[in-house]
Scaffold this active site. Structure first.
Site, short mmCIF file in Angstrom:
data_model
loop_
_atom_site.label_atom_id
_atom_site.label_comp_id
_atom_site.label_asym_id
_atom_site.label_seq_id
_atom_site.Cartn_x
_atom_site.Cartn_y
_atom_site.Cartn_z
CB ILE A 86 -0.99 0.03 1.20
CG1 ILE A 86 -0.24 -0.07 2.55
CG2 ILE A 86 -2.05 -1.04 1.07
CD1 ILE A 86 -1.12 0.25 3.76
CD GLU A 91 -0.24 3.64 -9.02
OE1 GLU A 91 -0.81 4.73 -8.85
OE2 GLU A 91 0.26 2.98 -8.09
NE ARG A 148 3.47 7.31 -4.00
CZ ARG A 148 2.43 7.55 -3.21
NH1 ARG A 148 1.70 6.55 -2.73
NH2 ARG A 148 2.09 8.79 -2.90
CG HIS A 200 -2.68 4.89 -5.75
ND1 HIS A 200 -1.46 5.30 -6.21
CD2 HIS A 200 -2.74 5.30 -4.46
CE1 HIS A 200 -0.81 5.93 -5.27
NE2 HIS A 200 -1.57 5.94 -4.17
C1 8YV Z 1 -3.44 9.28 -2.79
C2 8YV Z 1 -1.46 8.29 -1.63
O1 8YV Z 1 -4.80 9.18 -2.82
O2 8YV Z 1 -1.52 10.10 -0.14
C3 8YV Z 1 -0.82 9.34 -0.82
O3 8YV Z 1 0.41 9.42 -0.84
O4 8YV Z 1 -0.84 7.44 -2.14
C4 8YV Z 1 -2.94 8.28 -1.79
O5 8YV Z 1 -3.52 8.54 -0.56
C5 8YV Z 1 -2.91 9.17 -4.15
O6 8YV Z 1 -1.54 9.40 -4.17
C6 8YV Z 1 -3.63 10.13 -5.08
O7 8YV Z 1 -2.86 10.48 -6.16
#
Ligand code: 8YV
Length: 330
Positions: free
Chosen positions: A243, A274, A245, A292
């Site tokens: 969860i 992505e 990257r 995501h």
């Molecule tokens: C985002 C996330 O919704 O906050 C982050 O870093 O990975 C997620 O919560 C996502 O990055 C939206 O672009």
């Protein structure tokens, strides 16, 4: 901040977000709004930011040195995400551009999803549902989609920040799991005690966990943290959940570990490239993959936008940002 439109700060909102959360920004600033779900091309972003002092971005917009050089009036970049690997923070710091992110407000929602993805992957909910919908279920059998257990298991969490700790709490209290963790820096003893988690080296954690969950940020140092060698160290039949990257995992190596049967299951909410997953992932068995959405509850997404707005308003109003990203190297 002045109400004279010609002197109000100019701000770009780079993507369609929640109108009501943007209202305070509209009241104080001249807002250019990309009221669409399409991400700007780099050239568009540069053009839109040319005359702006502030930018409210999502994880889809990249802020790099070339863009900053083209937009010398920019004073603050507020990303509505907690991760900020899409922003060149040292380049911003070198040009006096403040960067803020959106920590804390998404921890519990993201941890809920982390548990859901772990449970869904281990119990093969995605594959089982497709099997049913495709009309392939003809009879009950004792081992149909029989997987491992989450309750009473050992969960290894890599990245023991706020989200990792929120997952640990759920797994320990709700599922009686034993929690191992690995982190760049070991937690201070009080926090470690409170989390009920035991520190391990990454190698130890991989070899001692039934399920491994990644909740750490991406950086060039953490790229492909989990590759073929690390997957081989994981227990036969174990699960990998990401969860954090996409770049943390070597995807062809993960697919191979699923095909060989060495890994019992995997759950990915994030992946490289992505929004287009590597075809090797789509062909891999026992993989639950989602677009995501770990932080995607409506209250949380609204809170993330509100925090980004508050950060923009603070900096443009001459105050300290509420949640600046840590200084480079900190
Ligand atoms: C985002 C996330 O919704 O906050 C982050 O870093 O990975 C997620 O919560 C996502 O990055 C939206 O672009």
């Amino acid at each position: 901040m002045t109400t004279d439109p010609s002197r109000r700060p100019r701000v770009l909102v780079a993507r369609k977000l929640f109108d009501e959360a943007l209202q305070p920004l509209r009241e104080a600033c001249e807002v250019q709004y990309n009221d669409s779900d399409r991400s700007a091309t780099p050239a568009e972003l540069r053009a839109w930011l040319q005359d702006k002092q502030g930018a409210l971005i999502t994880g889809s917009e990249r802020i790099d040195a070339a863009l900053l050089d083209a937009c010398p009036g920019l004073r603050v970049v507020a990303t509505m995400t907690v991760g900020y690997d899409h922003v060149d923070v040292p380049a911003c710091a070198a040009r006096g551009v403040v960067v803020t992110h959106a920590p804390d407000v998404l921890d519990e929602t993201t941890a809920d999803f982390g548990m859901a993805l772990l449970l869904g992957a281990v119990r093969q909910m995605g594959v089982a549902e497709r099997y049913l919908r495709e009309g392939r279920w003809k009879r009950w059998s004792a081992d149909l989609f029989a997987g491992a257990d989450v309750h009473g298991s050992t969960l290894g969490i890599v990245g023991m920040g706020r989200i990792g700790r929120a997952v640990a709490r759920r797994a320990a209290l709700g599922f009686g799991a034993r929690i191992l963790y690995h982190n760049r820096r070991r937690l201070d003893p009080a926090l470690e005690r409170e989390s009920g988690a035991e520190y391990r080296s990454l190698d130890e954690l991989l070899g001692q966990s039934d399920h491994v969950l990644l909740a750490l940020p991406y950086s060039p140092e953490s790229r492909h943290l989990i590759g073929a060698a690390e997957l081989a160290r994981m227990r036969p039949g174990s699960t990998l959940v990401n969860i954090g990257r996409g770049g943390l995992v070597d995807e062809p190596a993960l697919a191979a570990a699923l095909h060989s049967g060495h890994l019992g299951a995997a759950g990915l909410d994030v992946f490289e490239g992505e929004p287009t997953p590597n075809p090797v992932l789509l062909e891999a068995p026992r993989l639950l993959i989602t677009p995501h959405i770990a932080s995607a509850s409506l209250p949380t997404r609204r809170a993330m936008v509100r925090l980004a707005v508050d950060n923009l308003l603070a900096v443009l109003g001459g105050k300290a940002p509420l949640t600046p990203v840590p200084a480079p190297g900190a």
